[in-house]
Design a protein around this motif. Structure first.
Motif, mmCIF file in Angstrom:
data_model
loop_
_atom_site.group_PDB
_atom_site.id
_atom_site.type_symbol
_atom_site.label_atom_id
_atom_site.label_comp_id
_atom_site.label_asym_id
_atom_site.label_seq_id
_atom_site.Cartn_x
_atom_site.Cartn_y
_atom_site.Cartn_z
ATOM 1 N N VAL A 180 2.852 -2.003 3.903
ATOM 2 C CA VAL A 180 2.569 -0.591 3.644
ATOM 3 C C VAL A 180 3.898 0.142 3.469
ATOM 4 N N GLU A 181 3.864 1.105 2.571
ATOM 5 C CA GLU A 181 5.026 1.979 2.361
ATOM 6 C C GLU A 181 4.698 3.334 2.951
ATOM 7 N N ILE A 182 5.657 3.896 3.698
ATOM 8 C CA ILE A 182 5.457 5.224 4.285
ATOM 9 C C ILE A 182 6.720 6.054 4.076
ATOM 10 N N ASP A 183 6.521 7.360 3.896
ATOM 11 C CA ASP A 183 7.633 8.299 3.731
ATOM 12 C C ASP A 183 7.929 8.926 5.081
ATOM 13 N N VAL A 184 9.212 8.994 5.423
ATOM 14 C CA VAL A 184 9.567 9.470 6.764
ATOM 15 C C VAL A 184 10.622 10.571 6.683
ATOM 16 N N VAL A 198 9.838 1.545 5.144
ATOM 17 C CA VAL A 198 10.113 2.919 5.574
ATOM 18 C C VAL A 198 11.020 3.562 4.530
ATOM 19 N N GLU A 199 10.505 4.580 3.843
ATOM 20 C CA GLU A 199 11.346 5.305 2.885
ATOM 21 C C GLU A 199 11.930 6.540 3.562
ATOM 22 N N LEU A 200 13.250 6.598 3.613
ATOM 23 C CA LEU A 200 13.939 7.736 4.236
ATOM 24 C C LEU A 200 13.874 8.915 3.271
ATOM 25 N N LYS A 201 13.174 9.958 3.669
ATOM 26 C CA LYS A 201 12.974 11.097 2.755
ATOM 27 C C LYS A 201 13.835 12.300 3.123
ATOM 28 N N SER A 202 14.504 12.285 4.255
ATOM 29 C CA SER A 202 15.362 13.423 4.585
ATOM 30 C C SER A 202 16.747 12.910 4.944
ATOM 31 N N GLY A 234 0.845 -1.199 0.000
ATOM 32 C CA GLY A 234 0.000 0.000 0.000
ATOM 33 C C GLY A 234 0.877 1.245 0.000
ATOM 34 N N HIS A 235 0.736 2.070 -1.018
ATOM 35 C CA HIS A 235 1.604 3.228 -1.221
ATOM 36 C C HIS A 235 1.146 4.405 -0.367
ATOM 37 N N ARG A 236 2.029 4.842 0.517
ATOM 38 C CA ARG A 236 1.706 5.897 1.498
ATOM 39 C C ARG A 236 0.432 5.499 2.268
HETATM 40 CA CA CA Z 1 7.521 6.853 -1.039
#
Ligand code: CA
Ligand code: G3P
Length: 243
Positions: A44-48, A110-114, A17-19
């Motif tokens: 589930v995929e989440i942006d962090v 967990v996608e590392l966004k920063s 599941g995207h975001r």
């Molecule tokens: Ca993402």
């Protein structure tokens, strides 16, 4: 859903599941994550993003598109971020709040966004959940920013990594091997039979983002793709279940 697919599908097809399930609920909120789980997503995929001592679920650098706030996320203290509405009355959750909701029911990408200590903070957070009994392999940590992913690997090597690319770099395989990545996460426009075969020959599962069309979902599965990121987990399940 998994049982139903075990009967119909000849091999695993991981529905991510995207975001959360952003086709059905405001992205990266607890409601979105809960919806993805309810619809039968496997992961589930989440942006962090890391800021002011917390890990926030947020895709954009700015608040404007997904919340009633304005400007850069990093321009606001945690107390102000907690008061924002991320849609349907939902707040911006932290990683810990998301994991407490999920309770091991699905895997978590967990996608590392920063790149401001994000790897360090995520490693510290996941380490606690693993100590509490979460299997490390129920996490997948990815990032477009491979140096951040490399840093994460040094901190918590037992958690699997996804090599996430926005194109297909010439040395994608070398980079993935150096990381010890388990999955290759690629945009749909770059997927072809050769890339799938190449990834599999190198022991990598191929996960494709972001796929919402049921016909395309079915085609990717038939081509041998291992999983998809989708805003509509229900569509992916229907596409595979109808085979
Ligand atoms: Ca993402
Ligand atoms: O991780 C797959 C996908 O989420 C990457 O793109 O922009 O949706 O974070 P984006």
């Amino acid at each position: 859903n998994r049982d139903a697919r075990a009967v119909t599908a000849s091999r695993p097809f991981t529905v991510i599941g995207h975001r959360g399930a952003r086709g059905h609920a405001p992205e990266n909120t607890l409601l979105s994550i809960d919806t993805a789980i309810r619809l039968g997503a496997d992961w589930v995929e989440i942006d962090v993003q890391h800021h002011d001592g917390e890990l926030w679920l947020m895709h954009d650098l700015t608040l404007d598109r997904t919340t009633n706030g304005r400007g850069l996320l990093t321009a606001h203290p945690a107390a102000a971020l907690r008061r924002l509405d991320a849609g349907d009355g939902e707040g911006i959750p932290t990683l810990a709040e998301a994991l407490d909701l999920i309770e091991q029911r699905v895997g978590v990408n967990v996608e590392l966004k920063s790149w401001n200590g994000c790897a360090n903070a995520v490693a510290a957070c996941l380490r606690e959940y693993i100590a509490d009994g979460w299997p490390a392999e129920r996490f997948l940590v990815s990032s477009f920013h491979l140096p951040e992913l490399w840093e994460f690997k040094q901190l918590l090597p037992e958690v699997p990594l996804g090599a996430l690319y926005c194109g297909v770099p010439l040395d994608w395989a070398g980079l993935a091997a150096e990381l010890g990545a388990q999955t290759l996460n690629i945009s749909d426009e770059f997927v072809d039979a050769r890339l799938i075969a190449d990834a599999h020959a190198r022991g990598l599962a191929l996960y494709v983002y972001t796929v919402n069309d049921e016909t395309r979902l079915r085609t990717l599965w038939q081509m041998g793709v291992d999983g998809v990121f989708t805003d509509y987990p229900d569509r992916a399940l229907a596409a595979v279940g109808s085979e």
